[in-house]
Write a protein that holds these residues in place. Structure first.
Motif, PDB file in Angstrom:
ATOM      1  N   GLU A   1       0.857  -1.178   0.000  1.00 38.95           N
ATOM      2  CA  GLU A   1       0.000   0.000   0.000  1.00 38.95           C
ATOM      3  C   GLU A   1       0.900   1.235   0.000  1.00 38.95           C
ATOM      4  OE1 GLU A   1      -3.655   1.841   2.584  1.00 38.95           O
ATOM      5  OE2 GLU A   1      -2.115   0.715   3.668  1.00 38.95           O
ATOM      6  N   ILE A   2       0.509   2.253  -0.756  1.00 40.31           N
ATOM      7  CA  ILE A   2       1.244   3.514  -0.768  1.00 40.31           C
ATOM      8  C   ILE A   2       0.264   4.615  -0.397  1.00 40.31           C
ATOM      9  CG2 ILE A   2       2.564   5.157  -2.153  1.00 40.31           C
ATOM     10  CD1 ILE A   2       3.415   2.820  -3.948  1.00 40.31           C
ATOM     11  N   LYS A   3       0.569   5.341   0.654  1.00 44.44           N
ATOM     12  CA  LYS A   3      -0.298   6.404   1.144  1.00 44.44           C
ATOM     13  C   LYS A   3       0.031   7.725   0.454  1.00 44.44           C
ATOM     14  CE  LYS A   3      -2.803   5.265   4.521  1.00 44.44           C
ATOM     15  NZ  LYS A   3      -4.230   5.061   4.309  1.00 44.44           N
TER      16      LYS A   3
ATOM     17  N   THR B   1       7.211   2.504  -7.514  1.00 38.83           N
ATOM     18  CA  THR B   1       7.359   1.743  -6.285  1.00 38.83           C
ATOM     19  C   THR B   1       7.674   2.704  -5.147  1.00 38.83           C
ATOM     20  OG1 THR B   1       8.596  -0.036  -5.188  1.00 38.83           O
ATOM     21  CG2 THR B   1       9.810   1.296  -6.785  1.00 38.83           C
ATOM     22  N   GLU B   2       7.464   2.259  -3.930  1.00 34.28           N
ATOM     23  CA  GLU B   2       7.832   3.062  -2.767  1.00 34.28           C
ATOM     24  C   GLU B   2       9.252   2.762  -2.310  1.00 34.28           C
ATOM     25  OE1 GLU B   2       6.664  -0.837  -1.236  1.00 34.28           O
ATOM     26  OE2 GLU B   2       5.900   0.450  -2.820  1.00 34.28           O
ATOM     27  N   THR B   3       9.927   1.836  -2.980  1.00 35.77           N
ATOM     28  CA  THR B   3      11.278   1.419  -2.616  1.00 35.77           C
ATOM     29  C   THR B   3      12.315   2.296  -3.311  1.00 35.77           C
ATOM     30  OG1 THR B   3      10.500  -0.851  -2.363  1.00 35.77           O
ATOM     31  CG2 THR B   3      12.879  -0.527  -2.584  1.00 35.77           C
TER      32      THR B   3
ATOM     33  N   ALA C   1       0.048  11.052  -5.144  1.00 30.49           N
ATOM     34  CA  ALA C   1      -0.982  12.090  -5.129  1.00 30.49           C
ATOM     35  C   ALA C   1      -2.321  11.545  -4.664  1.00 30.49           C
ATOM     36  CB  ALA C   1      -1.112  12.708  -6.525  1.00 30.49           C
ATOM     37  N   GLU C   2      -2.336  10.261  -4.296  1.00 32.04           N
ATOM     38  CA  GLU C   2      -3.529   9.611  -3.757  1.00 32.04           C
ATOM     39  C   GLU C   2      -3.083   8.346  -3.052  1.00 32.04           C
ATOM     40  OE1 GLU C   2      -6.057   8.441  -7.002  1.00 32.04           O
ATOM     41  OE2 GLU C   2      -4.649   6.950  -7.731  1.00 32.04           O
ATOM     42  N   ASP C   3      -3.950   7.792  -2.215  1.00 34.03           N
ATOM     43  CA  ASP C   3      -3.681   6.487  -1.626  1.00 34.03           C
ATOM     44  C   ASP C   3      -3.809   5.426  -2.706  1.00 34.03           C
ATOM     45  OD1 ASP C   3      -3.483   7.684   0.876  1.00 34.03           O
ATOM     46  OD2 ASP C   3      -5.476   7.051   1.543  1.00 34.03           O
ATOM     47  N   ALA C   4      -2.963   4.400  -2.638  1.00 31.01           N
ATOM     48  CA  ALA C   4      -3.065   3.262  -3.550  1.00 31.01           C
ATOM     49  C   ALA C   4      -2.958   1.985  -2.724  1.00 31.01           C
ATOM     50  CB  ALA C   4      -1.959   3.305  -4.602  1.00 31.01           C
ATOM     51  N   VAL C   5      -3.985   1.157  -2.770  1.00 27.32           N
ATOM     52  CA  VAL C   5      -3.975  -0.102  -2.024  1.00 27.32           C
ATOM     53  C   VAL C   5      -2.901  -1.023  -2.597  1.00 27.32           C
ATOM     54  CG1 VAL C   5      -6.403   0.090  -1.363  1.00 27.32           C
ATOM     55  CG2 VAL C   5      -5.778  -1.126  -3.467  1.00 27.32           C
ATOM     56  N   ALA C   6      -2.526  -2.035  -1.833  1.00 29.23           N
ATOM     57  CA  ALA C   6      -1.472  -2.951  -2.248  1.00 29.23           C
ATOM     58  C   ALA C   6      -1.754  -3.588  -3.616  1.00 29.23           C
ATOM     59  CB  ALA C   6      -1.258  -4.025  -1.198  1.00 29.23           C
ATOM     60  N   SER C   7      -3.002  -3.900  -3.877  1.00 29.44           N
ATOM     61  CA  SER C   7      -3.362  -4.589  -5.131  1.00 29.44           C
ATOM     62  C   SER C   7      -3.572  -3.645  -6.314  1.00 29.44           C
ATOM     63  CB  SER C   7      -4.620  -5.422  -4.914  1.00 29.44           C
ATOM     64  OG  SER C   7      -5.708  -4.574  -4.565  1.00 29.44           O
ATOM     65  N   ALA C   8      -3.440  -2.334  -6.107  1.00 33.08           N
ATOM     66  CA  ALA C   8      -3.658  -1.369  -7.194  1.00 33.08           C
ATOM     67  C   ALA C   8      -2.652  -1.604  -8.323  1.00 33.08           C
ATOM     68  CB  ALA C   8      -3.542   0.048  -6.675  1.00 33.08           C
ATOM     69  N   THR C   9      -3.091  -1.392  -9.541  1.00 33.00           N
ATOM     70  CA  THR C   9      -2.211  -1.548 -10.701  1.00 33.00           C
ATOM     71  C   THR C   9      -1.750  -0.214 -11.265  1.00 33.00           C
ATOM     72  OG1 THR C   9      -4.117  -1.669 -12.181  1.00 33.00           O
ATOM     73  CG2 THR C   9      -3.232  -3.758 -11.330  1.00 33.00           C
ATOM     74  N   SER C  10      -2.295   0.888 -10.739  1.00 26.66           N
ATOM     75  CA  SER C  10      -1.855   2.218 -11.157  1.00 26.66           C
ATOM     76  C   SER C  10      -1.850   3.142  -9.956  1.00 26.66           C
ATOM     77  CB  SER C  10      -2.778   2.766 -12.264  1.00 26.66           C
ATOM     78  OG  SER C  10      -4.084   2.980 -11.764  1.00 26.66           O
ATOM     79  N   ILE C  11      -1.145   4.252 -10.118  1.00 24.98           N
ATOM     80  CA  ILE C  11      -1.045   5.234  -9.027  1.00 24.98           C
ATOM     81  C   ILE C  11      -0.839   6.607  -9.653  1.00 24.98           C
ATOM     82  CG2 ILE C  11       1.436   4.806  -8.766  1.00 24.98           C
ATOM     83  CD1 ILE C  11       1.041   5.421  -5.739  1.00 24.98           C
ATOM     84  N   LYS C  12      -1.446   7.618  -9.039  1.00 24.97           N
ATOM     85  CA  LYS C  12      -1.219   8.996  -9.469  1.00 24.97           C
ATOM     86  C   LYS C  12      -0.056   9.572  -8.666  1.00 24.97           C
ATOM     87  CE  LYS C  12      -5.887   9.865 -11.088  1.00 24.97           C
ATOM     88  NZ  LYS C  12      -6.627   8.710 -10.606  1.00 24.97           N
ATOM     89  N   VAL C  13       0.865  10.228  -9.397  1.00 29.58           N
ATOM     90  CA  VAL C  13       2.097  10.748  -8.798  1.00 29.58           C
ATOM     91  C   VAL C  13       2.260  12.218  -9.147  1.00 29.58           C
ATOM     92  CG1 VAL C  13       4.614  10.555  -8.791  1.00 29.58           C
ATOM     93  CG2 VAL C  13       3.213   8.485  -8.889  1.00 29.58           C
ATOM     94  N   LYS C  14       2.556  13.021  -8.154  1.00 31.07           N
ATOM     95  CA  LYS C  14       2.945  14.422  -8.361  1.00 31.07           C
ATOM     96  C   LYS C  14       4.434  14.397  -8.631  1.00 31.07           C
ATOM     97  CE  LYS C  14       3.210  18.979  -8.027  1.00 31.07           C
ATOM     98  NZ  LYS C  14       4.496  19.239  -8.668  1.00 31.07           N
ATOM     99  N   ILE C  15       4.805  14.622  -9.907  1.00 25.82           N
ATOM    100  CA  ILE C  15       6.238  14.616 -10.229  1.00 25.82           C
ATOM    101  C   ILE C  15       6.831  15.991  -9.956  1.00 25.82           C
ATOM    102  CG2 ILE C  15       5.949  12.794 -11.961  1.00 25.82           C
ATOM    103  CD1 ILE C  15       6.412  14.964 -14.127  1.00 25.82           C
ATOM    104  N   GLY C  16       8.149  16.018  -9.914  1.00 24.77           N
ATOM    105  CA  GLY C  16       8.833  17.299  -9.740  1.00 24.77           C
ATOM    106  C   GLY C  16       9.532  17.420  -8.424  1.00 24.77           C
TER     107      GLY C  16
END
Length: 108
Positions: A65-67, A80-82, A93-108
């Protein structure tokens, strides 16, 4: 005293494709210790735009999971969070459960 002259806003930067293949719009590009996203197709030896700020949806390759607000990294395939030897991408940029296949990221 040091000084600087304003050049541009900086949400997108010029990027020259030094390779022999076209860089397709949406391609994640490692730029030093950061990532940028191709804003348009960039032909070999041509200069195009890469976004270096904003929120983008990526494939999630991390299995935990990534918060929202967690620093995240580009592993060459997705996010990844690693940290390890992966490239800093920004933060979730949002919570993503462990099983999520995509995630929104604030780059920069």
């Amino acid at each position: 005293m040091a000084s600087a002259t304003y050049f541009q806003r900086g949400e997108a930067l010029d990027y020259t494709n030094t390779g022999s293949d076209k860089i397709a719009v949406g391609t994640v590009i490692k730029i030093g210790t950061r990532v940028g996203i191709a804003g348009d197709d960039i032909l070999p030896k041509a200069t195009g735009t890469i976004h270096v700020s904003g929120v983008f949806e990526f494939k999630k390759t991390g299995t935990n999971e990534i918060k929202m607000g967690t620093n995240v990294y580009f592993d060459g395939t997705g996010i990844t969070e690693t940290a390890g030897s992966n490239t800093p991408a920004g933060y979730a940029a949002e919570d993503a459960v462990a099983s999520a296949t995509s995630i929104k990221v604030k780059i920069g």
